[in-house]
Design a protein around this motif. Structure first.
Motif, PDB file in Angstrom:
ATOM      1  N   ASP A   3      51.035  10.587  -3.611  1.00 45.94           N
ATOM      2  CA  ASP A   3      52.451  10.901  -3.485  1.00 45.94           C
ATOM      3  C   ASP A   3      52.662  12.406  -3.341  1.00 45.94           C
ATOM      4  N   ALA A   4      53.897  12.777  -3.019  1.00 42.50           N
ATOM      5  CA  ALA A   4      54.288  14.188  -2.986  1.00 42.50           C
ATOM      6  C   ALA A   4      55.541  14.379  -3.823  1.00 42.50           C
ATOM      7  N   VAL A   5      55.594  15.480  -4.542  1.00 42.39           N
ATOM      8  CA  VAL A   5      56.792  15.893  -5.264  1.00 42.39           C
ATOM      9  C   VAL A   5      57.483  16.942  -4.410  1.00 42.39           C
ATOM     10  N   LEU A   6      58.741  16.691  -4.051  1.00 39.25           N
ATOM     11  CA  LEU A   6      59.475  17.557  -3.135  1.00 39.25           C
ATOM     12  C   LEU A   6      60.719  18.112  -3.806  1.00 39.25           C
ATOM     13  N   LEU A   7      60.795  19.446  -3.872  1.00 40.66           N
ATOM     14  CA  LEU A   7      62.036  20.102  -4.276  1.00 40.66           C
ATOM     15  C   LEU A   7      62.883  20.305  -3.024  1.00 40.66           C
ATOM     16  N   ALA A   8      63.942  19.521  -2.900  1.00 43.19           N
ATOM     17  CA  ALA A   8      64.901  19.640  -1.792  1.00 43.19           C
ATOM     18  C   ALA A   8      66.283  19.459  -2.389  1.00 43.19           C
ATOM     19  N   PRO A   9      66.895  20.517  -2.915  1.00 41.49           N
ATOM     20  CA  PRO A   9      68.033  20.391  -3.837  1.00 41.49           C
ATOM     21  C   PRO A   9      69.304  19.798  -3.242  1.00 41.49           C
ATOM     22  N   ALA A  10      69.568  20.012  -1.940  1.00 42.03           N
ATOM     23  CA  ALA A  10      70.807  19.548  -1.301  1.00 42.03           C
ATOM     24  C   ALA A  10      72.042  20.225  -1.887  1.00 42.03           C
ATOM     25  N   CYS A  11      71.849  21.274  -2.667  1.00 35.60           N
ATOM     26  CA  CYS A  11      72.933  21.958  -3.368  1.00 35.60           C
ATOM     27  C   CYS A  11      72.648  23.452  -3.407  1.00 35.60           C
ATOM     28  N   THR A  33      56.330  28.516 -10.156  1.00 37.98           N
ATOM     29  CA  THR A  33      55.741  28.937 -11.429  1.00 37.98           C
ATOM     30  C   THR A  33      55.446  27.730 -12.311  1.00 37.98           C
ATOM     31  N   CYS A  34      56.360  26.771 -12.326  1.00 40.20           N
ATOM     32  CA  CYS A  34      56.148  25.555 -13.114  1.00 40.20           C
ATOM     33  C   CYS A  34      54.940  24.771 -12.595  1.00 40.20           C
ATOM     34  N   ILE A  35      54.799  24.689 -11.267  1.00 38.08           N
ATOM     35  CA  ILE A  35      53.669  23.973 -10.682  1.00 38.08           C
ATOM     36  C   ILE A  35      52.365  24.672 -11.030  1.00 38.08           C
ATOM     37  N   HIS A  36      52.347  25.984 -10.908  1.00 33.54           N
ATOM     38  CA  HIS A  36      51.115  26.726 -11.218  1.00 33.54           C
ATOM     39  C   HIS A  36      50.742  26.581 -12.688  1.00 33.54           C
ATOM     40  N   GLY A  37      51.758  26.560 -13.552  1.00 34.04           N
ATOM     41  CA  GLY A  37      51.470  26.338 -14.963  1.00 34.04           C
ATOM     42  C   GLY A  37      50.916  24.951 -15.213  1.00 34.04           C
ATOM     43  N   LEU A  38      51.466  23.973 -14.517  1.00 33.15           N
ATOM     44  CA  LEU A  38      50.982  22.606 -14.643  1.00 33.15           C
ATOM     45  C   LEU A  38      49.558  22.480 -14.110  1.00 33.15           C
ATOM     46  N   MET A  39      49.269  23.172 -13.026  1.00 30.12           N
ATOM     47  CA  MET A  39      47.914  23.167 -12.467  1.00 30.12           C
ATOM     48  C   MET A  39      46.915  23.788 -13.440  1.00 30.12           C
ATOM     49  N   ALA A  40      47.329  24.882 -14.074  1.00 29.33           N
ATOM     50  CA  ALA A  40      46.443  25.538 -15.030  1.00 29.33           C
ATOM     51  C   ALA A  40      46.175  24.644 -16.228  1.00 29.33           C
ATOM     52  N   ASN A  51      48.145  20.976  -5.294  1.00 28.56           N
ATOM     53  CA  ASN A  51      47.840  19.566  -5.498  1.00 28.56           C
ATOM     54  C   ASN A  51      47.221  19.405  -6.877  1.00 28.56           C
ATOM     55  N   ILE A  52      47.707  18.419  -7.611  1.00 29.26           N
ATOM     56  CA  ILE A  52      47.152  18.110  -8.928  1.00 29.26           C
ATOM     57  C   ILE A  52      46.737  16.649  -8.930  1.00 29.26           C
ATOM     58  N   HIS A  53      45.426  16.431  -8.920  1.00 31.74           N
ATOM     59  CA  HIS A  53      44.878  15.075  -8.988  1.00 31.74           C
ATOM     60  C   HIS A  53      45.492  14.154  -7.934  1.00 31.74           C
ATOM     61  N   GLY A  54      45.568  14.669  -6.707  1.00 33.17           N
ATOM     62  CA  GLY A  54      46.031  13.846  -5.593  1.00 33.17           C
ATOM     63  C   GLY A  54      47.528  13.832  -5.385  1.00 33.17           C
ATOM     64  N   ILE A  55      48.275  14.536  -6.220  1.00 32.66           N
ATOM     65  CA  ILE A  55      49.733  14.632  -6.062  1.00 32.66           C
ATOM     66  C   ILE A  55      50.061  16.016  -5.513  1.00 32.66           C
ATOM     67  N   SER A  56      50.705  16.064  -4.354  1.00 31.37           N
ATOM     68  CA  SER A  56      51.025  17.334  -3.709  1.00 31.37           C
ATOM     69  C   SER A  56      52.449  17.771  -4.055  1.00 31.37           C
ATOM     70  N   PHE A  57      52.657  19.071  -4.079  1.00 33.36           N
ATOM     71  CA  PHE A  57      53.956  19.639  -4.428  1.00 33.36           C
ATOM     72  C   PHE A  57      54.459  20.523  -3.287  1.00 33.36           C
ATOM     73  N   TYR A  58      55.719  20.314  -2.892  1.00 33.98           N
ATOM     74  CA  TYR A  58      56.322  21.073  -1.801  1.00 33.98           C
ATOM     75  C   TYR A  58      57.640  21.691  -2.250  1.00 33.98           C
ATOM     76  N   ASN A  59      57.824  22.947  -1.874  1.00 30.06           N
ATOM     77  CA  ASN A  59      59.005  23.714  -2.250  1.00 30.06           C
ATOM     78  C   ASN A  59      59.899  23.901  -1.025  1.00 30.06           C
ATOM     79  N   ASP A  60      61.026  23.202  -1.001  1.00 29.96           N
ATOM     80  CA  ASP A  60      62.019  23.386   0.050  1.00 29.96           C
ATOM     81  C   ASP A  60      63.347  23.799  -0.588  1.00 29.96           C
ATOM     82  N   SER A  61      63.266  24.819  -1.436  1.00 29.41           N
ATOM     83  CA  SER A  61      64.456  25.286  -2.147  1.00 29.41           C
ATOM     84  C   SER A  61      65.542  25.760  -1.195  1.00 29.41           C
TER      85      SER A  61
END
Length: 482
Positions: A430-438, A456-463, A333-343
């Protein structure tokens, strides 16, 4: 519905002295070639990739065992001068050398079928368009909690042939089975099979949806008296299925209905085999989100009861199972925005299920290699839930056409850009969801690689956000399709 396949007739198990051609040198192909060579077969491997792209240690080991390696393409001459062909799951069955072999009636089987010939322990097989890996892992978790030695593998990771080739023995094998593997089964016989759902997928591989359905239904063709077939009765395809093979059929769905053996009511999961006492389980500690995961839990619970696992063990397993990476995995979570990985949502239906798992506004990241499905259901699920989307990969144009004038979207060239753009579109809560459908193969080696890059991108953004003490947002750009 007819279930037709050119591999249903009896095929003798190859042994010492047999000429065996293994097509494809992925993980399953490696284990097939290795095991058959150890048994004294004359093994040849045919692999489309050049030798430089293959695992050097595996090549050295196979060559030391006398395996002949043909790399950089398939030679028709090899395919028509062998006793049996073992086809890896990723190999298209309509490629020209295999057609030539079929025209000469060369026997063919897949790695799953071949491995099952050397296994005597009971197999629990799980298939479906979505949820296979979760249910396979959950079943393994339940059996381990019951004190059994368990092999968990198949399409989920370790091939069944790896188990057959090694000395360790388990009480039960829980095997994830794909449609590609089911295409080439002949005598594969699970004691329990679980059919989770069927929706359009792999239409780039099958001639039509009916052929894909027929492939999935092959999971129970060898089951009979004393075996269990567990079906999602809420699935439109499976609800009308009535096997005539004598197998005991158990049905489940979220709501209580006639002939359903498991359902959810008032926050309680109720499950019971035919003519047996119903058990009730509390589900408030089950952490996997979404109604589809409750359906997965229902199927696994019925399978556990069919195997005689006690209610206390089932309840403990529900309470302690934490799911798998890349399946609605919470990243941060970054400042109230959650990130979910459904690759792992590599098809439209899986992405729809992921979207419907959330009650909060979403920013969707989707795209990859197109698999032939229509994206209209994705748009329908997104309306009212997804406030914006970011597309990347080969399917970008198709997704953009579907979302145009309905939901705002951006286009990204790679994952880091997609994450930054999604973050710029999100608001607190809000939530950012990776759900590619592909599929992932246009940009990544597999769905796990894609999911790991996302994380990795999320962790870099968090840092970066932590270091600056502020939200890290890119410059606003033009949003397409608004």
């Amino acid at each position: 519905m007819a279930m037709t396949c050119p591999y249903t007739s009896h095929i003798p198990t190859p042994g010492a002295g047999s000429r065996v051609l293994v097509v494809g040198l992925g993980t399953s192909g490696y284990w097939s070639a290795r095991h058959m060579a150890h048994l004294g077969s004359n093994v040849t491997v045919s692999e489309a990739r050049p030798e430089a792209e293959l695992d050097a240690d595996q090549l050295d080991e196979l060559q030391a065992l006398g395996v002949i390696l043909e790399t950089g393409g398939h030679r028709e001459e090899t395919f028509i001068h062998t006793d049996v062909i073992v086809v890896s799951p990723g190999v298209p069955l309509d490629m020209i050398p295999l057609r030539a072999a079929r025209s000469r009636h060369i026997p063919m089987m897949g790695e799953l079928e071949l491995a099952s010939r050397f296994i005597h322990e009971p197999i629990i097989a799980v298939t479906g368009t979505n949820g296979k890996s979760t249910v396979t892992s959950l079943m393994g978790h339940m059996l381990e909690n019951a004190g059994f030695r368990v092999f968990v593998g198949g399409n989920i990771g370790t091939p069944l042939m790896a188990y057959a080739a090694q000395g360790d023995r388990a009480h039960y094998l829980v095997v994830e089975v794909s449609s590609f593997q089911l295409d080439t089964v002949a005598s594969f016989h699970p004691v329990v099979s679980i059919l989770l759902n069927i929706s359009p997928d792999h239409l780039d591989r099958y001639p039509d949806y009916e052929a894909y359905i027929a492939s999935k239904l092959r999971i129970f063709i060898n089951q009979g008296e004393g075996d269990y077939l567990i079906l999602n009765d809420a699935d439109p395809v499976l609800s009308s299925l009535s096997p005539s093979s004598g197998v005991s059929t158990l049905r489940y769905g979220l709501r209580q209905k006639a002939r359903r053996n498991a359902f959810v009511r008032n926050g309680t999961l109720t499950a019971g085999l035919k003519n047996r006492h119903e058990e009730r389980f509390l589900i408030h500690n089950f952490v996997l989100p979404g109604s589809h995961n409750l359906e997965n839990l229902l199927g696994a619970t019925l399978a556990a009861e069919a195997l005689g696992i006690g209610p206390d063990i089932i309840q403990k397993s529900m309470d302690t199972f934490r799911g798998l990476p890349h399946r609605l995995e919470y990243v941060g979570n970054i400042h109230g925005i959650s990130f979910y990985n459904d690759s792992k949502a590599t098809n439209v239906d899986a992405a729809v299920r992921a979207i419907r798992s959330f009650e909060r506004p979403l920013i969707l990241i989707a795209g990859g290699r197109h698999k032939g499905a229509d994206y209209a259901p994705l748009v329908t699920a997104a309306l009212g839930r997804v406030k914006g989307a970011v597309f990347l990969g080969e399917a970008t144009e198709l997704l953009a056409r579907s979302f145009a004038q309905k939901i705002p979207f951006w286009v990204a060239g790679e994952m880091e850009e997609a994450v930054l753009k999604a973050f710029s579109m999100a608001s607190k809560g809000d939530a950012v969801l990776l759900a590619p459908a592909c599929a992932s193969f246009d940009m990544f080696s597999d769905y796990a690689h894609r999911g790991n890059v996302f994380k990795t991108c999320i962790h870099g953004l968090m840092a970066s956000s932590s270091a600056s003490g502020e939200n890290v947002r890119p410059e606003s750009g033009v949003v397409n399709g608004g």
